[in-house]
Design an enzyme around this catalytic site. Structure first.
Site, PDB file in Angstrom:
ATOM      1  N   HIS A 167       0.944  -1.316   0.048  1.00 20.02           N
ATOM      2  CA  HIS A 167       0.187  -0.026   0.113  1.00 20.02           C
ATOM      3  C   HIS A 167       0.891   1.335   0.084  1.00 20.02           C
ATOM      4  O   HIS A 167       1.512   1.380   0.990  1.00 20.02           O
ATOM      5  CB  HIS A 167      -0.849  -0.117   1.213  1.00 20.02           C
ATOM      6  CG  HIS A 167      -2.139  -0.910   1.329  1.00 20.02           C
ATOM      7  ND1 HIS A 167      -2.350  -1.712   2.125  1.00 20.02           N
ATOM      8  CD2 HIS A 167      -2.884  -1.234   0.054  1.00 20.02           C
ATOM      9  CE1 HIS A 167      -3.433  -2.555   1.985  1.00 20.02           C
ATOM     10  NE2 HIS A 167      -4.008  -2.153   0.605  1.00 20.02           N
ATOM     11  N   TYR A 187       3.522  -0.586   5.442  1.00 18.67           N
ATOM     12  CA  TYR A 187       3.939  -1.735   6.192  1.00 18.67           C
ATOM     13  C   TYR A 187       2.890  -2.982   5.957  1.00 18.67           C
ATOM     14  O   TYR A 187       2.448  -3.681   6.901  1.00 18.67           O
ATOM     15  CB  TYR A 187       4.014  -1.735   7.887  1.00 18.67           C
ATOM     16  CG  TYR A 187       5.021  -0.515   8.161  1.00 18.67           C
ATOM     17  CD1 TYR A 187       6.413  -0.451   7.484  1.00 18.67           C
ATOM     18  CD2 TYR A 187       4.765   0.644   8.874  1.00 18.67           C
ATOM     19  CE1 TYR A 187       7.191   0.543   7.860  1.00 18.67           C
ATOM     20  CE2 TYR A 187       5.429   1.565   9.227  1.00 18.67           C
ATOM     21  CZ  TYR A 187       6.898   1.686   8.749  1.00 18.67           C
ATOM     22  OH  TYR A 187       7.609   2.693   9.082  1.00 18.67           O
ATOM     23  N   HIS A 188       2.408  -2.954   4.778  1.00 23.07           N
ATOM     24  CA  HIS A 188       1.375  -4.093   4.315  1.00 23.07           C
ATOM     25  C   HIS A 188       1.705  -4.872   3.109  1.00 23.07           C
ATOM     26  O   HIS A 188       1.290  -5.108   2.310  1.00 23.07           O
ATOM     27  CB  HIS A 188       0.138  -3.499   3.858  1.00 23.07           C
ATOM     28  CG  HIS A 188      -0.357  -2.742   5.146  1.00 23.07           C
ATOM     29  ND1 HIS A 188      -1.451  -1.723   4.790  1.00 23.07           N
ATOM     30  CD2 HIS A 188      -0.334  -2.548   6.573  1.00 23.07           C
ATOM     31  CE1 HIS A 188      -1.708  -1.069   5.921  1.00 23.07           C
ATOM     32  NE2 HIS A 188      -1.169  -1.735   6.997  1.00 23.07           N
ATOM     33  N   PRO A 189       3.173  -5.394   3.053  1.00 24.73           N
ATOM     34  CA  PRO A 189       3.844  -6.072   1.798  1.00 24.73           C
ATOM     35  C   PRO A 189       3.136  -7.351   2.045  1.00 24.73           C
ATOM     36  O   PRO A 189       2.936  -8.105   2.622  1.00 24.73           O
ATOM     37  CB  PRO A 189       5.178  -5.948   1.994  1.00 24.73           C
ATOM     38  CG  PRO A 189       5.515  -6.064   3.618  1.00 24.73           C
ATOM     39  CD  PRO A 189       4.244  -5.265   4.132  1.00 24.73           C
TER      40      PRO A 189
END
Length: 547
Positions: free
Chosen positions: A300, A479-481
């Site tokens: 994101h 921090y949403h990989p």
């Protein structure tokens, strides 16, 4: 445990990575005592006060004791800036360092997975696993579960402006949602939190703590996985480094890789599973030529706008006396800023008319920080001292993609993360529209009553070109990989829909890296659900073998 305790260890299941999904697997696979389970974690315990206290996350992300701090390559699409791609390096993984927001994603997210080659992964098929995981602190609700390991609760002490944000969204036509976990996220809402009695409840606390008392589960920290070991095309164990020694852990049934979106493809590649040409460049013997390992990296991309406001916010209460007062309130009552997640209210919105589903996720924070060009981690950014708030927007389903590649065959050399966050012009246009929507929300009643002045950006851009430059200069990772070991039914997928590595036996990947497409939400709840589903796949196959 001492290093020699690991010599020649054998279990039915060896799990590499004690993170959000790995702790779930350790719990579920060891239930009933039938299977011997070993959990290997490279980091340490999750018993720090900073882990337990919700506000401690600001001291965990970017801290090498708790965070992998994967380095990224310079990103030309955002003015050459670089970021640390964070991942929890301790038991509980990122559920031990994250902002504790509980959000699952929309019905359309999972139905898209199912329609794109992942049968069994529709929203209705995933919902029972969300419910099984959950111990919902609110009243009975069909979308929520009771009695599960993961406590999900309402915020104890949200900032008053968080509710004002929800009301402003309503003024702009976004409905207020009493609950957003049943598949419909289009609207605004106060976020739920993975907390129990005012303390973090990640998977280390919810799933692993009680399970560690079982004699058939052994948990080892400080174990850096070097490679998966194979006999032919079957995974038979894991080679690990611990206290400077190279050790072997054998798996009678399966090896399960749960090392995260960056760590899992890196381990597969070090083991000879990945793009053959890349592996040969590093002198790694090829076990399986799978070009998709490390590809399809999604994140994101977000950008925030800050305003000065007329009431105190967390920024303006950072003096020594304020911190002592808030800490005392937390220690004595589990109340106040130390117990609240940073993102206290959210909304899912459409950047323009005619879209079938929301393409923007909005985060409201009763604080703000400055993402200077040399700041590589939001948690390390400097907080302002005057009363300010932030609304950040991120693209729900970005078109831009990146990849993970090895720098070395050795596990103590972190892999390379390459991503052009705004490499696709469509993502840039969506964030330009998002900035204009955020400005409308700040101008809407009743939030407008509290807004005193622009802060970032100031002066405010007057056209799309100006907003586009602002986005490039200030865009950041959320921090949403996900996606680097994606599941699917096509030949390019790394995993089949039951999470087994294609062309190999006895090897699965179970974590956020399996997602074929990024959710329109934070990813931790889904990673825990994937752990629940993965455990069922493993146990079902074990029952077939025993029959």
């Amino acid at each position: 445990m001492q290093s020699q305790d690991l010599d020649s260890l054998t279990a039915d299941y060896v799990i590499v990575g004690g993170g959000s999904a790995g702790c779930v697997l350790a719990n579920r696979l060891s239930e009933g005592g039938r299977h011997q389970v070993i959990l290997l974690e490279a980091g340490g315990e999750a018993d720090s006060f900073l882990v337990r206290m919700p506000a401690g996350m600001s001291r965990l992300i970017g801290n090498p004791r708790f965070d992998w701090q994967y380095p990224s390559e310079p990103d030309a699409s955002i003015s050459g800036r670089q970021f640390i791609w964070s991942g929890g390096r301790l038991l509980g993984g990122s559920s031990s360092i994250n902002g504790q927001v509980y959000i699952r994603g929309s019905r359309a997210d999972y139905d898209h997975w199912a329609a794109s080659g992942c049968p069994g992964w529709s929203f209705d098929e995933c919902l029972p696993y969300f419910r099984r995981a959950e111990d919902f602190a609110g009243p009975a609700h069909p979308a929520h579960g009771k009695g599960g390991p993961l406590c999900v609760s309402f915020q104890r002490d949200p900032h008053p402006l968080s509710e004002v944000f929800v009301q402003a969204c309503s003024s702009e036509g976004l409905p207020s949602l009493a609950d957003y976990c049943g598949g419909d996220q289009h609207g605004a809402f106060l976020s739920l939190a993975t907390q129990r009695d005012g303390q973090r409840c990640g998977t280390a606390q919810g799933y692993l703590a009680a399970a560690r008392e079982r004699p058939n589960l052994r948990v080892f920290t400080g174990c850096l996985a070097r490679r998966v070991l194979f006999a032919g095309r079957r995974a038979v164990g894991v080679e690990v480094l611990r206290d400077g020694r190279l050790l072997r852990v054998n798996a009678r049934s399966e090896v399960v890789v749960s090392a995260g979106t960056v760590g899992s493809p890196a381990l597969l590649m070090r083991s000879g599973v990945g793009p053959a040409e890349h592996l040969r460049e590093l002198g790694i013997p090829v076990v399986a030529d799978l070009a998709g390992v490390g590809a399809n990296l999604q994140e994101h991309v977000g950008v925030g706008i800050n305003k000065r406001v007329s009431v105190p916010t967390y920024n303006s209460q950072m003096g020594p006396l304020d911190v002592m007062r808030h800490l005392g309130n937390y220690l004595l009552r589990k109340r106040g800023p130390m117990v609240t997640p940073a993102v206290q209210a959210m909304a899912c919105a459409k950047s323009r008319a005619g879209l079938d589903e929301p393409d923007l996720q909005l985060h409201f924070l009763p604080l703000s920080y400055d993402m200077a060009p040399d700041v590589r981690c939001a948690a390390l950014a400097e907080m302002t001292r005057e009363p300010t708030v932030m609304i950040q927007a991120n693209v729900c389903h970005p078109f831009s993609r990146g990849n993970v590649r090895l720098r070395s065959r050795e596990p103590d050399v972190l892999p390379q993360v390459s991503h052009q966050l705004l490499g696709d012009e469509r993502d840039l246009r969506t964030l330009v529209d998002a900035c204009k929507l955020i400005e409308r929300l700040f101008a809407a009643e009743p939030l407008s009553r509290y807004v005193q002045a622009d802060r970032t950006p100031s002066p405010r851009p007057t056209d799309d070109a100006g907003w586009a430059q602002f986005v490039r200069n200030n865009a950041n990772v959320c921090y949403h990989p996900v996606g680097t070991c994606r599941m699917g039914s096509d030949s390019a997928a790394v995993l089949d829909p039951r999470l087994s590595v294609r062309g190999l036996h006895g090897l699965r990947v179970v974590d956020a890296s399996v997602m074929p497409r990024l959710l329109s939400a934070n990813t931790n709840a889904a990673a825990i659900m994937i752990g629940e589903r993965g455990s069922d796949f493993l146990l079902a196959d074990a029952r077939k073998m025993a029959a």
